[in-house]
Design an enzyme around this catalytic site. Structure first.
Site, PDB file in Angstrom:
ATOM      1  N   LYS A 132     -29.122  12.632  18.991  1.00 47.39           N
ATOM      2  CA  LYS A 132     -29.263  13.013  17.582  1.00 47.39           C
ATOM      3  C   LYS A 132     -28.349  14.189  17.318  1.00 47.39           C
ATOM      4  CE  LYS A 132     -31.886  11.678  14.099  1.00 47.39           C
ATOM      5  NZ  LYS A 132     -32.622  10.416  13.882  1.00 47.39           N
ATOM      6  N   ASP A 172     -28.895   9.956   8.796  1.00 46.69           N
ATOM      7  CA  ASP A 172     -30.288  10.413   8.769  1.00 46.69           C
ATOM      8  C   ASP A 172     -30.391  11.155   7.427  1.00 46.69           C
ATOM      9  OD1 ASP A 172     -32.722  10.638  10.839  1.00 46.69           O
ATOM     10  OD2 ASP A 172     -32.646  12.538   9.785  1.00 46.69           O
TER      11      ASP A 172
HETATM   12  N1  GLU Z   1     -31.637   8.198  11.810  1.00 47.49           N
HETATM   13  C1  GLU Z   1     -32.233   6.923  12.058  1.00 47.49           C
HETATM   14  C2  GLU Z   1     -33.438   7.093  12.957  1.00 47.49           C
HETATM   15  O1  GLU Z   1     -34.128   8.073  12.866  1.00 47.49           O
HETATM   16  C3  GLU Z   1     -31.246   5.851  12.482  1.00 47.49           C
HETATM   17  C4  GLU Z   1     -30.349   6.184  13.616  1.00 47.49           C
HETATM   18  C5  GLU Z   1     -29.271   5.148  13.887  1.00 47.49           C
HETATM   19  O2  GLU Z   1     -29.135   4.183  13.144  1.00 47.49           O
HETATM   20  O3  GLU Z   1     -28.564   5.340  14.881  1.00 47.49           O
HETATM   21  O4  GLU Z   1     -33.768   6.257  13.752  1.00 47.49           O
END
Ligand code: GLU
Length: 452
Positions: A132, A172
């Protein structure tokens, strides 16, 4: 099943050690505790998992990158933000997870999100590790040109850490199609590579997947429906409270309407709207996706059925189902008590960790079906993995095909969590089921790959 006290002791000691070594990161502590609280039965039943160092390694990111992001606003003033990428675990595949641009972002927040992502991604059954990132940049009120310059500066450092086989960021909070476009453009310029699989959430015409914007919200509604079906019900005719008004909330509303449910609310940081006739999806999309406006405008334009409640929380509105889709810790014990009092049957997390631990316990004690985010909102990252697969094959699937795959993945996640909870003596407890099932998959891969 009885739990060997030594596994509980091992987990308690680890928990204290993590708090000591990661001071002032309350969200990270919370995310780790929520998982460690449920692992004792699996460590007791499978001694190979209790091997010294395995759970410790799982709680320590493989790599953490923090960097300066300088950029100039439209008046030529220089701003300095901080950029993060936490590459948490790559036992199952390249690090995968979104970027969050929001003033609240700090290392502890990114670590909590990265930790959750490891388990979530494992639950999808696909080949993706967890990571992340993000920045404390606030895109709110910034011009397109400012957002572009910020994204270019952010990528000018990030590019050296990512790649289709290494680490694949996506969106996100605060990062949607516009930001992914600017980030991809700068990556392509710096590297001179048209490497579609380095980012997901791309535009449909240049390597994006159908249904990616919809996937998190759609998937969460499918998860809620699967939980209700276990109890002999479905979503048809049920009322729902939805928080947030970003991408997850919008497509949660869309899917609820498609399944015959009645979404009553949406919110942003200034308050919420409640619409007795059910949320008008076109108006919501126009205000939030096209005009990037405030949710209060919805009530102003909708007419008599809707009103704006400044500063209020959607959880005070009586409903059959609650779908928190805004941000972490947005639903506390008091909110949970109000929902239970009003007869809520199911709560399913579209956001990451929106319910506090006290709220989760309250739901569970009251017999409410509770879907934790790492299972319920995994549809977004799952379709990101499908985007990577399409990029790799240089092809694009139809929306119908992606939607079918998404439905299959959500059903697989629901079944896995449900069965795992039963296997470990906690029937109906999706928190335990999700944590243990995600843990087993990552832990098996880590054990097979040795101490690294
Ligand atoms: N931010 C999204 C999550 O919390 C998606 C992340 C992504 O698609 O890599 O899962």
């Amino acid at each position: 099943m009885t739990t060997r006290p030594d596994s509980q002791n091992q987990l308690d000691a680890l928990r204290s050690e993590i708090e000591r070594r990661n001071p002032a990161q309350p969200e990270f502590h919370q995310a780790v505790h929520e998982v460690l609280d449920t692992l004792a039965p699996v460590l007791a039943a499978r001694p190979e998992y209790a091997e010294p160092g395995l759970v410790e390694r799982l709680c320590e990111p493989e790599r953490q990158v923090i960097f300066r992001v300088p950029w100039q606003d439209d008046q030529g003033r220089v701003h300095v933000n901080r950029g993060f990428r936490v590459e948490f675990n790559s036992a199952l595949g390249p690090y995968k997870g979104g970027l969050r641009f929001h003033p609240s972002v700090n290392l502890g927040i990114v670590k909590f999100l990265g930790f959750e992502q490891v388990f979530k991604n494992a639950l999808t059954g696909l080949g993706i590790g967890g990571g992340k990132g993000g920045s404390d940049f606030d895109p709110h009120g910034r011009s397109d040109a400012e957002v572009m310059r910020f994204c270019q500066s952010f990528m000018t450092e990030l590019y050296r850490h990512i790649g289709e086989h290494t680490d694949v960021p996506a969106g996100d909070i605060g990062v949607g199609g516009r930001e992914i476009g600017y980030l991809f453009g700068q990556y392509r310029r710096i590297t001179n590579r048209w490497e579609a699989g380095v980012l997901t959430g791309k535009g449909l015409g240049w390597g994006g997947s159908a249904i990616r914007p919809e996937a998190t919200g759609y998937g969460n509604v499918l998860f809620a429906e699967a939980m209700l079906r276990e109890r002999g019900e479905d979503l048809e005719g049920q009322t729902a409270v939805v928080s947030g008004s970003g991408n997850v909330a919008i497509y949660t509303v869309e899917k609820l309407l498609a399944l015959g449910a009645n979404p009553l609310t949406c919110s942003d940081s200034s308050g919420y709207v409640v619409d007795d006739k059910g949320i008008d999806l076109d108006l919501l999309k126009q205000i939030k996706e096209v005009e990037r406006g405030r949710i209060s405008e919805y009530a102003e334009r909708r007419g008599a059925s809707a009103r704006f409640v400044p500063g209020g929380r959607v959880w005070e509105v009586p409903a059959d189902v609650a779908l928190p889709s805004a941000t972490q810790n947005e639903l506390d014990e008091n909110d949970a008590a109000a929902l239970v009092r009003n007869g809520v049957k199911a709560v399913s997390e579209g956001a990451n960790m929106p319910a506090t631990p006290e709220a989760v316990h309250l739901f569970q004690r009251a017999g409410v079906a509770f879907g934790p985010g790492k299972a319920a909102n995994a549809g977004g990252v799952a379709v990101s993995a499908l985007e990577m697969a399409q990029n790799h094959a240089r092809t694009a699937w139809s929306p119908a095909r992606v939607e079918e795959e998404l439905a299959g993945i959500m059903s697989h996640i629901h079944t896995t969590c449900h069965e795992t909870a039963e296997r470990y003596g906690a029937p109906g407890d999706y928190v335990t089921g999700a944590n243990i099932a995600g843990f087993e998959r990552v832990a098996d891969a880590m054990l097979a790959q040795g101490v690294i």
